[in-house]
Scaffold this motif. Sequence first.
Motif, mmCIF file in Angstrom:
data_model
loop_
_atom_site.group_PDB
_atom_site.id
_atom_site.type_symbol
_atom_site.label_atom_id
_atom_site.label_comp_id
_atom_site.label_asym_id
_atom_site.label_seq_id
_atom_site.Cartn_x
_atom_site.Cartn_y
_atom_site.Cartn_z
ATOM 1 N N MET A 1 8.241 -15.307 -11.746
ATOM 2 C CA MET A 1 8.483 -15.759 -10.391
ATOM 3 C C MET A 1 8.981 -14.574 -9.569
ATOM 4 O O MET A 1 9.776 -13.778 -10.034
ATOM 5 C CB MET A 1 9.524 -16.885 -10.405
ATOM 6 C CG MET A 1 9.786 -17.470 -9.037
ATOM 7 S SD MET A 1 10.592 -19.069 -9.109
ATOM 8 C CE MET A 1 12.257 -18.609 -8.744
ATOM 9 N N PRO A 2 8.501 -14.440 -8.334
ATOM 10 C CA PRO A 2 8.942 -13.333 -7.499
ATOM 11 C C PRO A 2 10.415 -13.478 -7.134
ATOM 12 O O PRO A 2 11.031 -14.519 -7.337
ATOM 13 C CB PRO A 2 8.052 -13.447 -6.254
ATOM 14 C CG PRO A 2 7.563 -14.834 -6.242
ATOM 15 C CD PRO A 2 7.549 -15.297 -7.665
ATOM 16 N N GLU A 3 10.993 -12.405 -6.580
ATOM 17 C CA GLU A 3 12.400 -12.432 -6.193
ATOM 18 C C GLU A 3 12.672 -13.499 -5.143
ATOM 19 O O GLU A 3 13.753 -14.061 -5.099
ATOM 20 C CB GLU A 3 12.817 -11.073 -5.663
ATOM 21 C CG GLU A 3 12.863 -10.010 -6.733
ATOM 22 C CD GLU A 3 13.345 -8.686 -6.182
ATOM 23 O OE1 GLU A 3 14.095 -8.679 -5.194
ATOM 24 O OE2 GLU A 3 12.946 -7.664 -6.739
ATOM 25 N N TYR A 4 11.733 -13.743 -4.277
ATOM 26 C CA TYR A 4 11.904 -14.757 -3.236
ATOM 27 C C TYR A 4 10.563 -15.423 -2.974
ATOM 28 O O TYR A 4 9.515 -14.902 -3.299
ATOM 29 C CB TYR A 4 12.434 -14.137 -1.938
ATOM 30 C CG TYR A 4 11.441 -13.226 -1.270
ATOM 31 C CD1 TYR A 4 10.611 -13.724 -0.270
ATOM 32 C CD2 TYR A 4 11.301 -11.900 -1.637
ATOM 33 C CE1 TYR A 4 9.673 -12.907 0.346
ATOM 34 C CE2 TYR A 4 10.368 -11.076 -1.026
ATOM 35 C CZ TYR A 4 9.564 -11.588 -0.041
ATOM 36 O OH TYR A 4 8.633 -10.789 0.563
ATOM 37 N N LEU A 5 10.629 -16.612 -2.395
ATOM 38 C CA LEU A 5 9.428 -17.327 -1.977
ATOM 39 C C LEU A 5 9.480 -17.456 -0.466
ATOM 40 O O LEU A 5 10.530 -17.733 0.102
ATOM 41 C CB LEU A 5 9.369 -18.726 -2.584
ATOM 42 C CG LEU A 5 9.244 -18.818 -4.091
ATOM 43 C CD1 LEU A 5 9.340 -20.265 -4.535
ATOM 44 C CD2 LEU A 5 7.937 -18.214 -4.548
ATOM 45 N N LYS A 6 8.366 -17.275 0.177
ATOM 46 C CA LYS A 6 8.262 -17.517 1.613
ATOM 47 C C LYS A 6 7.691 -18.920 1.767
ATOM 48 O O LYS A 6 6.660 -19.237 1.191
ATOM 49 C CB LYS A 6 7.344 -16.490 2.271
ATOM 50 C CG LYS A 6 7.218 -16.685 3.763
ATOM 51 C CD LYS A 6 6.359 -15.604 4.379
ATOM 52 C CE LYS A 6 6.228 -15.827 5.866
ATOM 53 N NZ LYS A 6 5.381 -14.796 6.480
ATOM 54 N N ILE A 7 8.407 -19.763 2.533
ATOM 55 C CA ILE A 7 7.965 -21.141 2.739
ATOM 56 C C ILE A 7 7.830 -21.359 4.237
ATOM 57 O O ILE A 7 8.771 -21.140 4.988
ATOM 58 C CB ILE A 7 8.961 -22.147 2.136
ATOM 59 C CG1 ILE A 7 9.167 -21.841 0.647
ATOM 60 C CG2 ILE A 7 8.462 -23.568 2.334
ATOM 61 C CD1 ILE A 7 10.263 -22.635 0.000
ATOM 62 N N GLU A 8 6.642 -21.773 4.646
ATOM 63 C CA GLU A 8 6.369 -22.047 6.057
ATOM 64 C C GLU A 8 6.320 -23.558 6.262
ATOM 65 O O GLU A 8 5.741 -24.275 5.455
ATOM 66 C CB GLU A 8 5.027 -21.462 6.478
ATOM 67 C CG GLU A 8 4.958 -19.966 6.409
ATOM 68 C CD GLU A 8 3.584 -19.437 6.786
ATOM 69 O OE1 GLU A 8 3.487 -18.223 6.964
ATOM 70 O OE2 GLU A 8 2.620 -20.221 6.876
ATOM 71 N N TYR A 9 6.916 -24.015 7.363
ATOM 72 C CA TYR A 9 6.856 -25.423 7.742
ATOM 73 C C TYR A 9 6.239 -25.518 9.118
ATOM 74 O O TYR A 9 6.635 -24.813 10.035
ATOM 75 C CB TYR A 9 8.261 -26.052 7.761
ATOM 76 C CG TYR A 9 8.837 -26.168 6.381
ATOM 77 C CD1 TYR A 9 8.551 -27.266 5.590
ATOM 78 C CD2 TYR A 9 9.633 -25.169 5.851
ATOM 79 C CE1 TYR A 9 9.053 -27.373 4.303
ATOM 80 C CE2 TYR A 9 10.133 -25.262 4.569
ATOM 81 C CZ TYR A 9 9.842 -26.360 3.808
ATOM 82 O OH TYR A 9 10.339 -26.457 2.526
ATOM 83 N N ARG A 10 5.261 -26.384 9.251
ATOM 84 C CA ARG A 10 4.630 -26.664 10.548
ATOM 85 C C ARG A 10 4.803 -28.152 10.834
ATOM 86 O O ARG A 10 4.562 -28.986 9.964
ATOM 87 C CB ARG A 10 3.154 -26.280 10.515
ATOM 88 C CG ARG A 10 2.937 -24.766 10.424
ATOM 89 C CD ARG A 10 1.463 -24.382 10.382
ATOM 90 N NE ARG A 10 0.726 -24.967 9.265
ATOM 91 C CZ ARG A 10 0.784 -24.548 8.007
ATOM 92 N NH1 ARG A 10 1.571 -23.553 7.680
ATOM 93 N NH2 ARG A 10 0.056 -25.118 7.083
ATOM 94 N N ILE A 11 5.235 -28.468 12.045
ATOM 95 C CA ILE A 11 5.441 -29.860 12.444
ATOM 96 C C ILE A 11 4.544 -30.126 13.640
ATOM 97 O O ILE A 11 4.663 -29.468 14.674
ATOM 98 C CB ILE A 11 6.916 -30.122 12.812
ATOM 99 C CG1 ILE A 11 7.814 -29.721 11.641
ATOM 100 C CG2 ILE A 11 7.113 -31.587 13.188
ATOM 101 C CD1 ILE A 11 9.279 -29.698 11.962
ATOM 102 N N ASP A 12 3.624 -31.096 13.488
ATOM 103 C CA ASP A 12 2.710 -31.384 14.600
ATOM 104 C C ASP A 12 3.358 -32.367 15.578
ATOM 105 O O ASP A 12 4.490 -32.809 15.384
ATOM 106 C CB ASP A 12 1.349 -31.871 14.098
ATOM 107 C CG ASP A 12 1.379 -33.222 13.421
ATOM 108 O OD1 ASP A 12 2.373 -33.976 13.579
ATOM 109 O OD2 ASP A 12 0.396 -33.556 12.736
ATOM 110 N N LYS A 13 2.651 -32.694 16.623
ATOM 111 C CA LYS A 13 3.177 -33.553 17.687
ATOM 112 C C LYS A 13 3.564 -34.941 17.198
ATOM 113 O O LYS A 13 4.441 -35.584 17.754
ATOM 114 C CB LYS A 13 2.174 -33.663 18.831
ATOM 115 C CG LYS A 13 2.007 -32.366 19.574
ATOM 116 C CD LYS A 13 0.990 -32.498 20.687
ATOM 117 C CE LYS A 13 0.810 -31.155 21.373
ATOM 118 N NZ LYS A 13 -0.149 -31.233 22.480
ATOM 119 N N SER A 14 2.916 -35.421 16.150
ATOM 120 C CA SER A 14 3.223 -36.754 15.620
ATOM 121 C C SER A 14 4.382 -36.727 14.616
ATOM 122 O O SER A 14 4.777 -37.761 14.102
ATOM 123 C CB SER A 14 1.984 -37.361 14.961
ATOM 124 O OG SER A 14 1.666 -36.645 13.778
ATOM 125 N N GLY A 15 4.902 -35.545 14.328
ATOM 126 C CA GLY A 15 6.003 -35.417 13.384
ATOM 127 C C GLY A 15 5.573 -35.132 11.959
ATOM 128 O O GLY A 15 6.399 -35.035 11.060
#
Length: 70
Positions: A1-15
């Motif tokens: 496992m890498p030293e860190y994980l990059k996690i992206e969150y996208r929230i659309d207009k409906s939630g």
Amino acid sequence: MPEYLKIEYRIDKSGQVTETVLNGSGSSCTLATAELEAALGRVQKRELLPEFHPAAEAAEESQVSLQQTC
């Protein structure tokens, strides 16, 4: 496992929340996001990208759609 994980969150207009885990592999993706997924609600759909599997050498990614339950 890498030293860190990059996690992206996208929230659309409906939630609708879409979560993308970058540079992880195998279960490290799902383990890293499990608590937040549980807090946000029920996972509607999980798409494990080809990079999820340890044999792949490309950038590691996993994408999840969540439905908030309040």
